[in-house]
Design a protein around this motif. Structure first.
Motif, short mmCIF file in Angstrom:
data_model
loop_
_atom_site.label_atom_id
_atom_site.label_comp_id
_atom_site.label_asym_id
_atom_site.label_seq_id
_atom_site.Cartn_x
_atom_site.Cartn_y
_atom_site.Cartn_z
N ARG A 220 15.37 -72.04 70.10
CA ARG A 220 15.47 -71.42 71.75
C ARG A 220 16.80 -72.12 72.03
NH1 ARG A 220 18.11 -74.72 75.61
NH2 ARG A 220 19.04 -75.46 73.49
N TRP A 221 17.39 -70.70 72.93
CA TRP A 221 18.67 -71.28 73.62
C TRP A 221 18.24 -70.53 74.59
CZ3 TRP A 221 21.04 -66.37 75.13
CH2 TRP A 221 20.44 -64.98 74.30
N SER A 222 19.62 -71.00 75.93
CA SER A 222 19.31 -70.69 76.87
C SER A 222 19.79 -69.08 77.57
CB SER A 222 20.18 -71.56 77.89
OG SER A 222 19.48 -73.30 77.54
N ASN B 112 24.39 -68.88 89.72
CA ASN B 112 22.92 -69.00 89.12
C ASN B 112 21.61 -68.03 89.34
OD1 ASN B 112 23.76 -71.43 87.38
ND2 ASN B 112 22.82 -72.04 87.90
N TRP C 29 22.05 -64.28 87.67
CA TRP C 29 21.31 -63.73 86.75
C TRP C 29 19.74 -64.18 86.99
CZ3 TRP C 29 19.09 -68.10 84.12
CH2 TRP C 29 20.38 -69.47 84.35
N HIS D 140 15.78 -71.53 80.97
CA HIS D 140 17.39 -71.83 80.73
C HIS D 140 17.11 -72.21 82.50
CE1 HIS D 140 21.52 -69.64 81.57
NE2 HIS D 140 21.64 -71.03 81.55
N GLN D 141 17.58 -73.68 82.05
CA GLN D 141 17.54 -74.69 83.68
C GLN D 141 18.99 -74.74 83.72
OE1 GLN D 141 16.26 -78.65 81.32
NE2 GLN D 141 15.76 -77.33 79.37
N MET D 142 18.78 -75.10 84.68
CA MET D 142 20.39 -75.36 85.88
C MET D 142 20.78 -76.34 86.49
SD MET D 142 19.46 -71.59 87.55
CE MET D 142 17.68 -71.42 87.18
N ALA D 143 21.28 -77.10 86.28
CA ALA D 143 22.09 -77.83 87.36
C ALA D 143 22.32 -77.40 88.69
CB ALA D 143 23.08 -79.06 86.75
N GLY D 144 23.00 -76.08 88.50
CA GLY D 144 23.06 -75.64 89.71
C GLY D 144 22.23 -75.57 91.02
N ARG E 173 29.90 -63.87 78.15
CA ARG E 173 28.61 -65.74 77.82
C ARG E 173 27.84 -65.63 77.35
NH1 ARG E 173 27.11 -68.00 83.80
NH2 ARG E 173 26.14 -69.77 82.45
N ARG F 17 26.76 -70.18 70.60
CA ARG F 17 26.64 -71.65 70.31
C ARG F 17 27.34 -72.96 69.88
NH1 ARG F 17 20.62 -72.24 69.58
NH2 ARG F 17 21.15 -73.49 70.61
N ARG G 96 27.79 -76.80 68.90
CA ARG G 96 27.58 -78.72 69.65
C ARG G 96 29.04 -79.60 68.58
NH1 ARG G 96 24.31 -76.24 72.28
NH2 ARG G 96 22.39 -76.67 72.20
C1 LIG Z 1 19.93 -80.43 83.13
C2 LIG Z 1 20.62 -78.75 82.50
C3 LIG Z 1 21.66 -78.26 83.96
C4 LIG Z 1 21.74 -76.66 83.50
N1 LIG Z 1 23.21 -75.91 84.14
C5 LIG Z 1 22.70 -75.04 84.12
C6 LIG Z 1 23.76 -73.72 85.40
O1 LIG Z 1 23.51 -75.15 86.42
N2 LIG Z 1 23.92 -72.86 85.13
C7 LIG Z 1 24.07 -72.60 83.91
O2 LIG Z 1 24.21 -70.88 83.82
N3 LIG Z 1 23.60 -73.03 82.52
C8 LIG Z 1 23.30 -74.07 82.96
N4 LIG Z 1 22.49 -75.29 81.62
C9 LIG Z 1 22.08 -74.51 80.73
C10 LIG Z 1 23.37 -75.15 79.80
O3 LIG Z 1 24.52 -74.31 80.11
C11 LIG Z 1 23.56 -75.11 78.25
O4 LIG Z 1 21.93 -75.52 77.69
C12 LIG Z 1 23.94 -75.61 77.13
O5 LIG Z 1 25.76 -74.39 76.57
C13 LIG Z 1 23.09 -75.24 75.22
O6 LIG Z 1 23.16 -73.95 75.75
P1 LIG Z 1 21.29 -73.71 74.69
O7 LIG Z 1 20.63 -74.33 75.79
O8 LIG Z 1 22.09 -72.15 74.76
O9 LIG Z 1 21.48 -74.87 73.66
C14 LIG Z 1 22.00 -76.48 82.00
C15 LIG Z 1 21.39 -77.08 80.92
C16 LIG Z 1 20.79 -78.37 81.62
C17 LIG Z 1 20.14 -78.66 80.06
#
Ligand SMILES: Cc1cc2nc3c(=O)[nH]c(=O)nc-3n(C[C@H](O)[C@H](O)[C@H](O)COP(=O)(O)O)c2cc1C
Length: 199
Positions: free
Chosen positions: A18-20, A77, A80, A129-133, A173, A178, A180
């Motif tokens: 899993r990755w974003s 956001n 992409w 890919h989750q987003m707080a934005g 990006r 990645r 941790r």
């Molecule tokens: C709750 C949450 C909010 C996040 N918000 C954003 C966001 O607004 N924009 C974005 O590009 N990535 C966002 N991400 C992705 C994180 O940046 C990403 O999960 C983190 O850098 C770790 O990378 P990985 O998921 O590839 O392991 C978010 C992830 C989570 C879980």
């Protein structure tokens, strides 16, 4: 692109995979697959089994709905996430249904449900890919989200695409390593900040 987790200890393959991503393929997610992701969310644990979650889902084959959800994401956001075939908003209920008292774990439980979605999605060959934005107030207004509910996060879901379709900045990006924190920084025993001997 291989962005599998370089785990210090062996973890499940689904968690490693899993990755974003930022690059999504122009390929729809079949409805039955999407249903399985939501079913995975449904079976997440939650405090008092309150299940304080709701999901607003938009698929690209319904362009009006898709655009409506896309515009609840912050512009950065949108650049992409527009390429993903599925967009989602997670929404949490702040209060317990039975007594309207605050549910301190509502966001936690929505996160657990999304964790299930991520695992199921990975098993299906999909990426999340989750987003707080997100624009929380706009989401409330546009979708009529009630006062005791609140949009938590957005998610773009789909199959992996070609990173060459991204801008140079986004490609950088996408290629970034990645990272941790090590376990020693956040696993404590005895007192706050004292690294557990487990790690
Ligand atoms: C709750 C949450 C909010 C996040 N918000 C954003 C966001 O607004 N924009 C974005 O590009 N990535 C966002 N991400 C992705 C994180 O940046 C990403 O999960 C983190 O850098 C770790 O990378 P990985 O998921 O590839 O392991 C978010 C992830 C989570 C879980």
């Amino acid at each position: 692109m291989d962005k599998h987790a370089r785990a210090d200890h062996p973890i499940h393959e689904l968690l490693k995979k899993r990755w974003s991503p930022l690059a999504f393929a122009d390929r729809p997610v079949p409805v039955d697959v999407l249903r399985r992701l939501l079913e995975a969310a449904r079976w997440a644990p939650s405090s008092y089994n309150e299940q304080p979650w709701a999901f607003i889902v938009a698929t690209k084959d319904k362009p009006d709905e898709f655009q409506k959800l896309l515009h609840c994401l912050v512009p950065g956001n949108q650049t992409w996430a527009h390429a993903a075939p599925v967009l989602m908003l997670t929404v949490a209920n702040h209060n317990f249904k039975k007594n309207q008292k605050p549910n301190r774990h509502a966001f936690h439980d929505v996160g657990l449900a999304m964790g299930n979605v991520c695992v199921q999605a990975t098993a299906e060959g999909l990426f999340v890919h989750q987003m707080a934005g997100i624009e929380v107030d706009k989401a409330r207004a546009d979708y009529g989200i009630p006062p005791d509910w609140e949009a938590v996060a957005g998610a773009a879901i789909g199959y992996y695409g070609d990173p060459k379709n991204l801008s140079e900045q986004l490609q950088a990006r996408e290629k970034a390593e990645r990272t941790r924190k090590p376990l020693g920084e956040f696993v404590f025993a005895g007192k706050w900040g004292a690294t557990s001997s487990l790690v």
